[in-house]
Design an enzyme around this catalytic site. Structure first.
Site, short mmCIF file in Angstrom:
data_model
loop_
_atom_site.label_atom_id
_atom_site.label_comp_id
_atom_site.label_asym_id
_atom_site.label_seq_id
_atom_site.Cartn_x
_atom_site.Cartn_y
_atom_site.Cartn_z
CG HIS A 9 0.98 -3.66 -9.71
ND1 HIS A 9 2.12 -3.83 -10.45
CD2 HIS A 9 1.07 -4.50 -8.59
CE1 HIS A 9 3.04 -4.50 -9.66
NE2 HIS A 9 2.36 -5.15 -8.45
CG HIS A 42 8.73 0.06 -4.17
ND1 HIS A 42 9.01 -1.27 -4.17
CD2 HIS A 42 9.87 0.65 -4.07
CE1 HIS A 42 10.17 -1.45 -3.95
NE2 HIS A 42 10.76 -0.18 -4.01
NE ARG A 44 10.23 -2.69 -7.91
CZ ARG A 44 11.13 -3.50 -7.53
NH1 ARG A 44 12.35 -3.57 -7.76
NH2 ARG A 44 10.61 -4.64 -6.62
NE ARG A 48 10.67 -3.04 -11.93
CZ ARG A 48 11.05 -4.03 -11.36
NH1 ARG A 48 9.99 -5.16 -11.02
NH2 ARG A 48 12.44 -4.37 -11.29
CD GLU A 69 6.45 -0.89 -0.52
OE1 GLU A 69 6.90 -1.32 -1.34
OE2 GLU A 69 5.35 -1.34 -0.09
CB THR A 100 9.81 -6.37 -2.50
OG1 THR A 100 9.74 -4.95 -3.00
CG2 THR A 100 10.95 -6.07 -1.44
CG HIS A 190 5.45 -9.45 -0.74
ND1 HIS A 190 5.34 -10.15 -1.66
CD2 HIS A 190 5.85 -8.09 -1.57
CE1 HIS A 190 5.66 -9.83 -2.69
NE2 HIS A 190 6.40 -8.57 -2.59
N1 PXP Z 1 4.68 -4.20 1.62
C1 PXP Z 1 5.90 -4.00 0.95
C2 PXP Z 1 7.10 -3.39 1.67
C3 PXP Z 1 5.95 -4.24 -0.67
O1 PXP Z 1 7.17 -4.18 -0.90
C4 PXP Z 1 4.89 -4.81 -1.24
C5 PXP Z 1 4.96 -4.79 -2.65
O2 PXP Z 1 5.30 -3.66 -3.30
C6 PXP Z 1 3.63 -4.80 -0.71
C7 PXP Z 1 3.55 -4.80 0.84
C8 PXP Z 1 2.46 -5.36 -1.33
O3 PXP Z 1 2.65 -6.30 -1.94
P1 PXP Z 1 1.55 -7.13 -2.70
O4 PXP Z 1 1.41 -6.27 -3.89
O5 PXP Z 1 1.99 -8.54 -3.20
O6 PXP Z 1 0.22 -7.07 -1.98
#
Ligand code: PXP
Length: 236
Positions: A9, A42, A44, A48, A69, A100, A190
């Protein structure tokens, strides 16, 4: 317990104006200084937030581990092979989702995953699979010869009421225990924040938590370094 900080982010904010600020390398270094054990990004398919070059710059800019990721889409796998991060984490990816939404179904993706896991292991990249805390999925991760599993904590994070929350915690505890019995390293992540992480930290056998969104939000109020330090303190 170790902390992986997901900085997707930071890139989301940069993409809002298409320039260079905020710089992802500066963010990654700040997390490192604050005690993060790894940086998670990540890539993607729709690019994005994180861009290919961000990964190369961050990998070269940090001394801690980079955990990339990604889905098993060939265009993304190609970048990961070139990058050779310390770790790859395979996640499901849907074009229209905001983030995700669930763990990867290892059963239905088995043939392609099998190839992907072995290709990265051959390159000495640690392989983790993002799954729901379902014992069949854990068993499949072992059969696929993954090094680690990351349990999806999104359902726990969204659970309402004591009963639902404790049911989700129980599922996670059982999943972690089973993964450890099968010789897999257990991670989770997550939707975790400074409140709901407290119960997760108590789960025996969990080695690392990957946290992004709540840390970046918190950094607006206290700064990124303090946000990561606060979370690190909770993980101790
Ligand atoms: N782990 C994985 C596999 C994810 O896809 C994400 C989100 O990109 C996260 C952890 C982190 O999640 P959050 O941003 O909700 O803390």
């Amino acid at each position: 317990m170790k902390l992986g900080v997901n900085i997707d982010h930071v890139a989301t904010l940069r993409q809002a104006r298409g320039g260079f600020e905020p710089d992802v390398v500066r963010a990654a270094k700040t997390c490192e200084r604050a005690g993060a054990n790894s940086i998670v990004m990540h890539l993607r398919e729709d690019r994005r937030h994180v861009q290919d070059r961000d990964l190369f710059r961050v990998k070269n800019g940090i001394a801690i581990r980079l955990n990339m990721e990604m889905s098993i889409a060939p265009s993304v796998v190609k970048v990961a092979k070139e990058l050779r991060p310390h770790q790859v984490t395979f996640v499901p990816e849907k074009r229209r989702e905001r983030t995700t939404e669930s763990g990867l179904d290892l059963v239905s993706h088995e043939p392609r995953l099998h190839r992907a896991v072995s290709e990265f292991k051959e390159r000495r990249v640690v392989v983790s699979l993002f799954i729901d805390a379902d014992l069949r999925q854990v068993e499949k991760a072992m059969e696929l010869e993954a090094d680690a599993v990351e349990f999806h904590t999104g359902t726990y994070a969204n659970a309402k009421g004591r009963q639902e929350i404790s049911k989700e915690l129980q599922r996670l505890r059982r999943g972690v225990l089973f993964a450890r019995e099968l010789g897999l390293t257990a991670h989770a992540g997550h939707g975790l924040d400074t409140h709901n992480v407290r119960e997760i930290v108590r789960i025996k056998g969990l080695e690392e938590l990957n946290i992004g969104y709540s840390l970046i939000v918190r950094s607006l109020w206290v700064g990124l370094e303090n946000a990561v330090k606060e979370m690190k303190a909770l993980l101790k």
